[in-house]
Motif scaffolding. Sequence first.
Motif, short mmCIF file in Angstrom:
data_model
loop_
_atom_site.label_atom_id
_atom_site.label_comp_id
_atom_site.label_asym_id
_atom_site.label_seq_id
_atom_site.Cartn_x
_atom_site.Cartn_y
_atom_site.Cartn_z
N ASN A 1 18.90 52.92 28.23
CA ASN A 1 18.80 53.71 27.36
C ASN A 1 18.94 54.94 27.58
O ASN A 1 19.92 56.15 26.59
CB ASN A 1 17.06 53.70 26.30
N ALA A 2 18.43 55.91 28.75
CA ALA A 2 18.83 57.46 29.37
C ALA A 2 19.70 57.27 29.75
O ALA A 2 19.85 58.51 29.54
CB ALA A 2 17.47 57.38 30.36
N LYS A 3 20.43 56.38 29.43
CA LYS A 3 21.79 56.56 30.96
C LYS A 3 22.78 56.44 29.49
O LYS A 3 24.11 56.28 29.69
CB LYS A 3 21.96 56.06 31.42
N ASN A 4 22.62 55.88 28.39
CA ASN A 4 22.95 55.51 27.08
C ASN A 4 24.02 54.33 27.76
O ASN A 4 25.61 54.26 27.81
CB ASN A 4 24.17 56.34 26.68
N THR A 5 23.88 53.43 28.69
CA THR A 5 24.75 53.17 29.04
C THR A 5 24.46 51.65 29.03
O THR A 5 23.18 50.78 29.52
CB THR A 5 25.23 53.39 31.16
N LEU A 6 26.01 50.46 29.20
CA LEU A 6 25.58 49.03 29.28
C LEU A 6 26.57 48.66 30.86
O LEU A 6 27.19 49.16 31.32
CB LEU A 6 26.70 48.16 28.00
N TYR A 7 25.56 47.48 31.04
CA TYR A 7 25.67 47.00 32.55
C TYR A 7 26.30 45.38 32.11
O TYR A 7 25.57 44.92 31.34
CB TYR A 7 25.11 46.96 33.74
#
Length: 123
Positions: free
Chosen positions: A73-79
Amino acid sequence: VQLQASGGGLVQAGGSLRLSCAASGRTFSDYVVAWFRQAPGKERDFVTGIVWSDGRTVFADSVKGRFTISRDNAKNTLYLQMNSLKPEDTALYYCAAGRSRLIYRLPSLYHSWGQGTLVTVSS
């Protein structure tokens, strides 16, 4: 929302890769975000998706137990963590986002797409 996928590469069968999909323009908070893949000459197929707000996930049968989807959430990134890779996993992998709390398997229901990152698995 703009999406930027990265992390693809060449790996031997049985190996692992982690793909990333970074969002800009807005947060994913009210989105469903998914990974699709497209092999040469084939249609774009659903791999896995996650409802960003509550973490619900769905996986294609072909990747269950081998792939994991997660979010920061903090990086607004999906892995996408891909383990035990097989030659048939070779494809261009795309991340996609849609304004929904349902995880759709149809590509047409997602309105934002990343540029694709190539995963090649050698036998």
